[in-house]
Design an enzyme around this catalytic site. Structure first.
Site, PDB file in Angstrom:
ATOM      1  N   HIS A 157       0.846  -1.189   0.000  1.00 24.01           N
ATOM      2  CA  HIS A 157       0.000   0.000   0.000  1.00 24.01           C
ATOM      3  C   HIS A 157       0.879   1.236   0.000  1.00 24.01           C
ATOM      4  O   HIS A 157       1.930   1.248   0.637  1.00 24.01           O
ATOM      5  CB  HIS A 157      -0.920   0.017   1.230  1.00 24.01           C
ATOM      6  CG  HIS A 157      -2.070   0.953   1.065  1.00 24.01           C
ATOM      7  ND1 HIS A 157      -1.970   2.294   1.342  1.00 24.01           N
ATOM      8  CD2 HIS A 157      -3.328   0.743   0.615  1.00 24.01           C
ATOM      9  CE1 HIS A 157      -3.132   2.876   1.078  1.00 24.01           C
ATOM     10  NE2 HIS A 157      -3.965   1.960   0.629  1.00 24.01           N
ATOM     11  N   ASP A 202      -7.903  -5.514  -0.065  1.00 21.77           N
ATOM     12  CA  ASP A 202      -8.378  -6.385  -1.138  1.00 21.77           C
ATOM     13  C   ASP A 202      -7.953  -7.842  -0.980  1.00 21.77           C
ATOM     14  O   ASP A 202      -8.383  -8.695  -1.746  1.00 21.77           O
ATOM     15  CB  ASP A 202      -7.867  -5.863  -2.490  1.00 21.77           C
ATOM     16  CG  ASP A 202      -8.455  -4.508  -2.826  1.00 21.77           C
ATOM     17  OD1 ASP A 202      -9.669  -4.344  -2.645  1.00 21.77           O
ATOM     18  OD2 ASP A 202      -7.704  -3.620  -3.266  1.00 21.77           O
TER      19      ASP A 202
HETATM   20  N1  CMC Z   1       4.015  -7.775  -4.693  1.00 24.71           N
HETATM   21  C1  CMC Z   1       5.337  -7.774  -4.910  1.00 24.71           C
HETATM   22  N2  CMC Z   1       6.109  -6.662  -4.852  1.00 24.71           N
HETATM   23  C2  CMC Z   1       5.488  -5.510  -4.573  1.00 24.71           C
HETATM   24  C3  CMC Z   1       4.112  -5.434  -4.337  1.00 24.71           C
HETATM   25  C4  CMC Z   1       3.374  -6.618  -4.407  1.00 24.71           C
HETATM   26  N3  CMC Z   1       2.053  -6.605  -4.201  1.00 24.71           N
HETATM   27  N4  CMC Z   1       3.772  -4.148  -4.092  1.00 24.71           N
HETATM   28  C5  CMC Z   1       4.898  -3.441  -4.161  1.00 24.71           C
HETATM   29  N5  CMC Z   1       5.957  -4.275  -4.459  1.00 24.71           N
HETATM   30  C6  CMC Z   1       7.370  -3.866  -4.560  1.00 24.71           C
HETATM   31  C7  CMC Z   1       7.651  -3.139  -5.862  1.00 24.71           C
HETATM   32  O1  CMC Z   1       8.046  -4.017  -6.877  1.00 24.71           O
HETATM   33  C8  CMC Z   1       8.768  -2.218  -5.419  1.00 24.71           C
HETATM   34  O2  CMC Z   1       9.938  -2.961  -5.342  1.00 24.71           O
HETATM   35  P1  CMC Z   1      11.379  -2.302  -5.655  1.00 24.71           P
HETATM   36  O3  CMC Z   1      11.622  -1.336  -4.553  1.00 24.71           O
HETATM   37  O4  CMC Z   1      12.330  -3.452  -5.672  1.00 24.71           O
HETATM   38  O5  CMC Z   1      11.249  -1.621  -6.994  1.00 24.71           O
HETATM   39  C9  CMC Z   1       8.377  -1.820  -4.005  1.00 24.71           C
HETATM   40  O6  CMC Z   1       7.615  -2.933  -3.517  1.00 24.71           O
HETATM   41  C10 CMC Z   1       7.545  -0.541  -3.902  1.00 24.71           C
HETATM   42  O7  CMC Z   1       6.391  -0.694  -4.757  1.00 24.71           O
HETATM   43  P2  CMC Z   1       5.742   0.480  -5.547  1.00 24.71           P
HETATM   44  O8  CMC Z   1       4.976  -0.093  -6.699  1.00 24.71           O
HETATM   45  O9  CMC Z   1       6.754   1.530  -5.854  1.00 24.71           O
HETATM   46  O10 CMC Z   1       4.735   1.050  -4.444  1.00 24.71           O
HETATM   47  P3  CMC Z   1       3.524   2.023  -4.693  1.00 24.71           P
HETATM   48  O11 CMC Z   1       3.278   2.722  -3.419  1.00 24.71           O
HETATM   49  O12 CMC Z   1       3.761   2.859  -5.907  1.00 24.71           O
HETATM   50  O13 CMC Z   1       2.313   1.040  -5.047  1.00 24.71           O
HETATM   51  C11 CMC Z   1       0.546  -0.523  -4.755  1.00 24.71           C
HETATM   52  C12 CMC Z   1       1.361   0.628  -4.129  1.00 24.71           C
HETATM   53  C13 CMC Z   1      -0.651  -0.817  -3.867  1.00 24.71           C
HETATM   54  C14 CMC Z   1       0.044  -0.083  -6.147  1.00 24.71           C
HETATM   55  C15 CMC Z   1       1.450  -1.779  -4.880  1.00 24.71           C
HETATM   56  O14 CMC Z   1       1.855  -2.210  -3.600  1.00 24.71           O
HETATM   57  C16 CMC Z   1       0.774  -2.919  -5.648  1.00 24.71           C
HETATM   58  O15 CMC Z   1       0.838  -2.947  -6.876  1.00 24.71           O
HETATM   59  N6  CMC Z   1       0.104  -3.876  -4.916  1.00 24.71           N
HETATM   60  C17 CMC Z   1      -0.642  -4.927  -5.553  1.00 24.71           C
HETATM   61  C18 CMC Z   1      -1.978  -4.387  -6.045  1.00 24.71           C
HETATM   62  C19 CMC Z   1      -2.937  -4.149  -4.885  1.00 24.71           C
HETATM   63  O16 CMC Z   1      -3.122  -4.994  -4.010  1.00 24.71           O
HETATM   64  N7  CMC Z   1      -3.604  -2.980  -4.921  1.00 24.71           N
HETATM   65  C20 CMC Z   1      -4.600  -2.607  -3.916  1.00 24.71           C
HETATM   66  C21 CMC Z   1      -4.153  -1.450  -3.075  1.00 24.71           C
HETATM   67  S1  CMC Z   1      -5.118  -1.189  -1.599  1.00 24.71           S
HETATM   68  C22 CMC Z   1      -6.732  -0.886  -2.064  1.00 24.71           C
HETATM   69  C23 CMC Z   1      -6.963   0.078  -3.149  1.00 24.71           C
HETATM   70  O17 CMC Z   1      -6.300   1.087  -3.317  1.00 24.71           O
HETATM   71  O18 CMC Z   1      -7.916  -0.148  -3.882  1.00 24.71           O
END
Ligand code: CMC
Length: 392
Positions: free
Chosen positions: A269, A327
């Site tokens: 998140h 989720d």
């Molecule tokens: N599985 C594996 N690696 C992950 C995940 C995950 N679910 N989420 C983040 N990472 C890694 C990502 O690859 C990155 O790694 P590195 O530092 O090596 O490049 C690091 O963690 C930071 O991730 P980010 O994408 O820069 O983080 P963000 O804050 O931009 O994205 C997020 C947040 C929720 C989009 C992301 O965690 C994600 O894609 N999660 C899976 C999708 C998900 O469950 N979304 C629902 C969010 S909560 C409810 C809502 O908003 O609707």
């Protein structure tokens, strides 16, 4: 950059002031109007939370009864609007239909869209909250080819939605109170989440003074994506793909190696770096609901618990502070209630509608609101002279 700040993904930009929802991402705290979400999930109802979110205070008994009555009165859809569904293919994604149909509300309910008038804003919010379950249920009926079921307004919000989704003509439909309560709690947990992508989209569209139903439609479009609300659908698809606990280690390796960008859906998140308090409540709810429905041995639950256990003890997830989000477990409850996977994100939209309305209202009531207009860092060509096509 001069006076500008380059902040892709808005990781450090506050776009607005707001008095609706407070999140402390390090401590895993979520408050609606100051009330902990845990207390609201346990003691309140979704309708009461809607009132709280919109008005800022818990209602008196009379205020609650009047609000509830108003929501019940606005559940019907204009008959012409129902005909919009004929234009969709049966296999259209429910979120595609939701976006279109909610946008089309702007063509029907334009008698109360003087955004400056608090009464108009209130009627808009009541209509939106009341009609979104009717629309979600109609979308579902379209996908399964059954006739629409009209709202039955002596039923509470969640029971009415279940009936509109699952009742069929000429057959009695008995509402399962466990299912209705579970849905109500899920809606409370989804009601608002400050400046998430869809709410920011509603605010951005709304900042131009556009029709509010059109602004909500833009929020639904933003919610659809798998990084946001679409994650609940993606989690179930992921669990289906993994299939069995014995395949978990191989799947986790793929995630950690970032093979083809595979992520553990329902994890991570932008704001919560300790835990998502909603996920904790939903996991407990999951156990409760599965037990009450006699589905304790749900293999998906077993799989999800295993994934969580492995992830929470793995350096990849620990270093990046990745925890289950709202989720991760919600889909298991939806599935136990008989709601198909492609309807999970519409369910999220039903719960979040009140948050979108409250933010639109807060922004529109504020006379200092300006159009949302970010800048960019230009990376294109420097100035050059046009050449006629024959010389190129
Ligand atoms: N599985 C594996 N690696 C992950 C995940 C995950 N679910 N989420 C983040 N990472 C890694 C990502 O690859 C990155 O790694 P590195 O530092 O090596 O490049 C690091 O963690 C930071 O991730 P980010 O994408 O820069 O983080 P963000 O804050 O931009 O994205 C997020 C947040 C929720 C989009 C992301 O965690 C994600 O894609 N999660 C899976 C999708 C998900 O469950 N979304 C629902 C969010 S909560 C409810 C809502 O908003 O609707």
């Amino acid at each position: 950059l001069g006076i500008f700040t380059y902040d892709p993904g808005f990781t450090s930009t506050c776009s607005t002031k707001s008095a609706i929802t407070y999140i402390d991402g390090d401590e895993g705290v979520l408050l609606y109007r100051g009330y902990p979400v845990e207390q609201l999930a346990e003691k309140s109802s979704f309708i009461e939370v809607c009132y709280l979110t919109l008005h800022g205070e818990l209602p008196s008994a009379t205020q609650l009864a009047e609000f509830d009555q108003s929501i019940r009165r606005h559940t019907m859809l204009n008959e012409s609007l129902r005909k919009f569904f004929d234009g969709f293919n049966y296999d259209a994604h429910p979120m595609a239909m939701m976006t279109g149909v909610v946008g089309s509300l702007s063509a029907f309910y334009h008698d109360t869209t003087n955004n400056k008038d608090p009464k108009h804003r209130e009627i808009f919010a009541h209509r939106m909250i009341a009609k979104i379950p009717t629309i979600a249920a109609a979308v579902y009926k379209k996908t399964v080819g059954q006739p629409f079921v009209y709202p039955k307004n002596d039923l509470d919000y969640s029971s009415n939605l279940l009936r509109m989704m699952f009742a069929v003509p000429a057959e009695e439909y008995e509402i399962n109170p466990v299912a209705a309560k579970a849905l109500d709690v899920l809606f409370i947990l989804h009601a608002d989440h400050e400046q998430n992508a869809s709410t920011s989209t509603v605010r951005m569209a709304g900042s131009t003074g556009t029709n509010p139903y059109a602004a909500i439609s833009s929020g639904i479009a933003a919610l659809w994506g798998p990084s946001h609300g679409g994650a609940n659908e993606a989690v179930l698809e992921m669990l289906n793909e993994i299939g069995d606990v014995k395949h978990v280690p191989a799947f986790m390796q793929k995630v950690k190696d970032k093979v083809e960008g595979v992520r553990l859906m329902g994890f991570g998140h932008r704001v919560y770096k300790n835990f998502d308090p909603r996920a904790k409540i939903i996991r407990e709810q999951c156990h409760k609901v599965l037990k009450a429905l006699g589905k304790e041995n749900d293999p998906k639950m077993e799989l999800a618990l295993k994934l969580e256990e492995i992830a929470l003890n793995d350096d990849y997830f620990k270093q990046r502070k990745l925890y289950p989000n709202v989720d991760f477990y919600s889909g298991i409850i939806y599935e136990a209630l008989g709601i198909p996977v492609n309807m999970f994100t519409p369910m999220f939209a039903v719960g979040r509608t009140v948050g979108w309305c409250a933010h639109w209202n807060e922004m529109t009531a504020d006379s200092t609101t300006r159009i949302a207009r970010p800048r960019q860092v230009y990376t294109g060509a420097a100035v050059r002279d046009y050449t006629p096509v024959a010389q190129r």
